[in-house]
Design a protein around this motif. Sequence first.
Motif, PDB file in Angstrom:
ATOM      1  N   MET A 175       1.162  -0.848  -0.036  1.00 31.78           N
ATOM      2  CA  MET A 175      -0.191   0.583   0.202  1.00 31.78           C
ATOM      3  C   MET A 175       0.701   1.340   0.333  1.00 31.78           C
ATOM      4  N   LYS A 176       0.694   2.195  -1.005  1.00 36.20           N
ATOM      5  CA  LYS A 176       1.139   3.462  -1.176  1.00 36.20           C
ATOM      6  C   LYS A 176       1.136   4.182  -0.043  1.00 36.20           C
ATOM      7  N   SER A 177       2.105   5.261   0.371  1.00 36.92           N
ATOM      8  CA  SER A 177       2.114   6.064   1.859  1.00 36.92           C
ATOM      9  C   SER A 177       1.119   7.309   2.090  1.00 36.92           C
ATOM     10  N   LYS A 178       0.958   7.048   2.957  1.00 36.82           N
ATOM     11  CA  LYS A 178       0.143   8.314   2.757  1.00 36.82           C
ATOM     12  C   LYS A 178       0.791  10.130   2.802  1.00 36.82           C
ATOM     13  N   ALA A 179       0.276  11.259   1.972  1.00 37.53           N
ATOM     14  CA  ALA A 179       0.928  12.332   1.991  1.00 37.53           C
ATOM     15  C   ALA A 179       0.624  12.969   2.911  1.00 37.53           C
ATOM     16  N   LYS A 180       1.455  13.359   3.593  1.00 38.92           N
ATOM     17  CA  LYS A 180       0.943  14.210   4.946  1.00 38.92           C
ATOM     18  C   LYS A 180       1.487  15.499   4.441  1.00 38.92           C
ATOM     19  N   PHE A 181       0.797  16.167   5.419  1.00 39.91           N
ATOM     20  CA  PHE A 181       1.121  17.880   5.438  1.00 39.91           C
ATOM     21  C   PHE A 181       1.618  18.078   5.975  1.00 39.91           C
ATOM     22  N   LEU A 182       2.527  19.056   6.296  1.00 34.54           N
ATOM     23  CA  LEU A 182       3.077  19.663   7.177  1.00 34.54           C
ATOM     24  C   LEU A 182       2.260  21.059   7.768  1.00 34.54           C
ATOM     25  N   CYS A 183       2.863  21.330   9.032  1.00 38.75           N
ATOM     26  CA  CYS A 183       2.665  22.234   9.846  1.00 38.75           C
ATOM     27  C   CYS A 183       3.939  23.476   9.711  1.00 38.75           C
ATOM     28  N   LEU A 184       3.658  23.769   8.858  1.00 43.98           N
ATOM     29  CA  LEU A 184       4.902  25.219   8.704  1.00 43.98           C
ATOM     30  C   LEU A 184       4.545  26.630   9.486  1.00 43.98           C
ATOM     31  N   ALA A 185       6.076  26.749   9.533  1.00 44.23           N
ATOM     32  CA  ALA A 185       6.165  27.604  10.993  1.00 44.23           C
ATOM     33  C   ALA A 185       5.726  28.868  10.021  1.00 44.23           C
ATOM     34  N   GLY A 186       5.136  29.568  10.982  1.00 48.28           N
ATOM     35  CA  GLY A 186       4.858  31.449  10.495  1.00 48.28           C
ATOM     36  C   GLY A 186       3.194  30.843   8.886  1.00 48.28           C
ATOM     37  N   ASN A 187       2.566  29.474   9.070  1.00 50.54           N
ATOM     38  CA  ASN A 187       1.535  29.751   8.378  1.00 50.54           C
ATOM     39  C   ASN A 187      -0.194  30.117   9.297  1.00 50.54           C
ATOM     40  N   THR A 188      -0.574  30.904   9.177  1.00 50.46           N
ATOM     41  CA  THR A 188      -1.764  31.256   9.866  1.00 50.46           C
ATOM     42  C   THR A 188      -2.333  31.527   9.389  1.00 50.46           C
ATOM     43  N   PHE A 189      -2.654  30.807   8.037  1.00 52.01           N
ATOM     44  CA  PHE A 189      -3.551  31.349   6.933  1.00 52.01           C
ATOM     45  C   PHE A 189      -5.157  31.139   8.049  1.00 52.01           C
ATOM     46  N   TYR A 190      -5.200  29.804   8.245  1.00 45.84           N
ATOM     47  CA  TYR A 190      -6.199  28.587   8.506  1.00 45.84           C
ATOM     48  C   TYR A 190      -6.887  28.877   9.259  1.00 45.84           C
ATOM     49  N   THR A 191      -5.997  29.166  10.386  1.00 48.80           N
ATOM     50  CA  THR A 191      -5.922  29.508  11.551  1.00 48.80           C
ATOM     51  C   THR A 191      -6.820  31.061  11.386  1.00 48.80           C
ATOM     52  N   GLU A 192      -6.534  32.236  11.297  1.00 45.97           N
ATOM     53  CA  GLU A 192      -7.143  33.546  10.921  1.00 45.97           C
ATOM     54  C   GLU A 192      -8.473  33.584   9.973  1.00 45.97           C
ATOM     55  N   VAL A 193      -8.364  32.288   9.194  1.00 44.05           N
ATOM     56  CA  VAL A 193      -9.696  32.666   8.010  1.00 44.05           C
ATOM     57  C   VAL A 193     -11.021  31.943   9.272  1.00 44.05           C
ATOM     58  N   ARG A 194     -10.416  30.592   9.979  1.00 40.86           N
ATOM     59  CA  ARG A 194     -11.591  30.439  11.016  1.00 40.86           C
ATOM     60  C   ARG A 194     -12.056  31.060  12.033  1.00 40.86           C
ATOM     61  N   ARG A 195     -11.367  31.641  12.427  1.00 34.73           N
ATOM     62  CA  ARG A 195     -11.884  32.809  13.273  1.00 34.73           C
ATOM     63  C   ARG A 195     -12.760  33.558  13.152  1.00 34.73           C
ATOM     64  N   ARG A 196     -12.236  34.020  11.625  1.00 32.82           N
ATOM     65  CA  ARG A 196     -12.963  35.510  10.941  1.00 32.82           C
ATOM     66  C   ARG A 196     -14.247  34.678  10.518  1.00 32.82           C
ATOM     67  N   VAL A 197     -14.868  33.660  10.084  1.00 34.76           N
ATOM     68  CA  VAL A 197     -16.217  32.820   9.825  1.00 34.76           C
ATOM     69  C   VAL A 197     -16.108  32.879  11.523  1.00 34.76           C
ATOM     70  N   CYS A 254      -5.564   4.679   2.262  1.00 34.73           N
ATOM     71  CA  CYS A 254      -6.538   4.578   3.087  1.00 34.73           C
ATOM     72  C   CYS A 254      -6.372   3.170   3.126  1.00 34.73           C
ATOM     73  N   GLN A 255      -6.202   2.447   3.974  1.00 35.11           N
ATOM     74  CA  GLN A 255      -6.402   0.881   3.849  1.00 35.11           C
ATOM     75  C   GLN A 255      -7.969   0.919   4.438  1.00 35.11           C
ATOM     76  N   ASN A 256      -8.688   0.257   3.896  1.00 30.55           N
ATOM     77  CA  ASN A 256     -10.122  -0.194   3.810  1.00 30.55           C
ATOM     78  C   ASN A 256     -10.038  -1.151   4.914  1.00 30.55           C
ATOM     79  N   LYS A 257     -10.921  -1.071   5.805  1.00 29.91           N
ATOM     80  CA  LYS A 257     -11.793  -2.006   6.742  1.00 29.91           C
ATOM     81  C   LYS A 257     -12.861  -1.613   7.075  1.00 29.91           C
TER      82      LYS A 257
END
Length: 361
Positions: A1-23, A194-197
């Motif tokens: 089975m192929k490895s899952k792609a991983k999204f890193l928590c990049l330093a200084g990236n606050t876009f999602y935090t800010e857009v969620r706060r505003r919404v 993602c493995q099926n079970k």
Amino acid sequence: MKSKAKFLCLAGNTFYTEVRRRVNNDFKENNRSINANFLMWFKASLFLILFLALYLILLLSSFPIAILFGLTIVLGAVCAFIGFNICHDAIHGSFSSSKRINSFFSFLFNMVGANPYVWNITHNVVHHTYTNIPGHDEDIEVAPGLIRICTEDELRPYQRFQQWYAFPLYSLASLSWVFRKDYKKFFQKSVGACQNKHPKIEYFNLFFYKFLYYFIFIGLPILIMPLAWWQIAIGFVVLHMAQGLTMGLVFQLAHVVEGTTFPITNAAGNMEEAWAEHQMRTTANFATQSPISAFFLGGLNRQIEHHLFPKICHVHYGRISGIVRQTAHEFGLPYHENATFLSALRSHYRILKKMGQAETI
């Protein structure tokens, strides 16, 4: 089975935090629920009444074949609208704050030919996490080997014509879903990475509700309608061609248009951007100023807002779109949008044509 792609928590990236706060602040300050409002309940009622009325008219009336043919096409489109407007939100858990209500409306997905449990895996879990990542997001794999939409796919000689034959193939998507896709995805060892079970009850649900659907839309018409079996079969195919074309076009115009990307992992198996940034680069809106699109497409023409906030009912996407656009602009992120359905369709056509040419590899 192929490895899952991983999204890193990049330093200084606050876009999602800010857009969620505003919404979140917008809903709180205006004392609004993130779930269904009157418009949502009205749409749900309307589409379900239309579905039931059209089905009974087709089943019990003695209209001429030509009228039955037209009504069958309309029923196919209504089935797609039920999926867009009701089931999609319910399976995401955004229709209501009540799990029972969401579960009930999720169940209706069976009545348009699709399995809600499989859809939750392929769409909610995989597509929303690994959007447009080749080898992970199986939602973008429409007719694999026939339609090429990214440079990672092998180029075949006949694909130079794909901008012409892709659209007829989209009309077969629903038919494939009813007889093939759900079974295939269910019994695969994995969907993407993602493995099926599956719980044992889902084996029963898959077969029971599929056969119930076959009986309601094939068996019962053969028993009741004064038509030959082959006429019923043609009607069933026509219904799903209308349903499939409606679904196929809407989903493709949200991710496979000019400007959206199909990023791959680096050597370490990681994505080189944060998840929310990835969504902004791989997703596009269309026809956002069209009241008709807003009413019929269940917010799927506002895919950017949907991918960032899948737990918010789609009837609210219009009000939060300005917040998302402004925040993206402040963070230097793209906000892909085609002004009309036709401009998005032309953009998708150009992508198909480009990906069918040898110079793209």
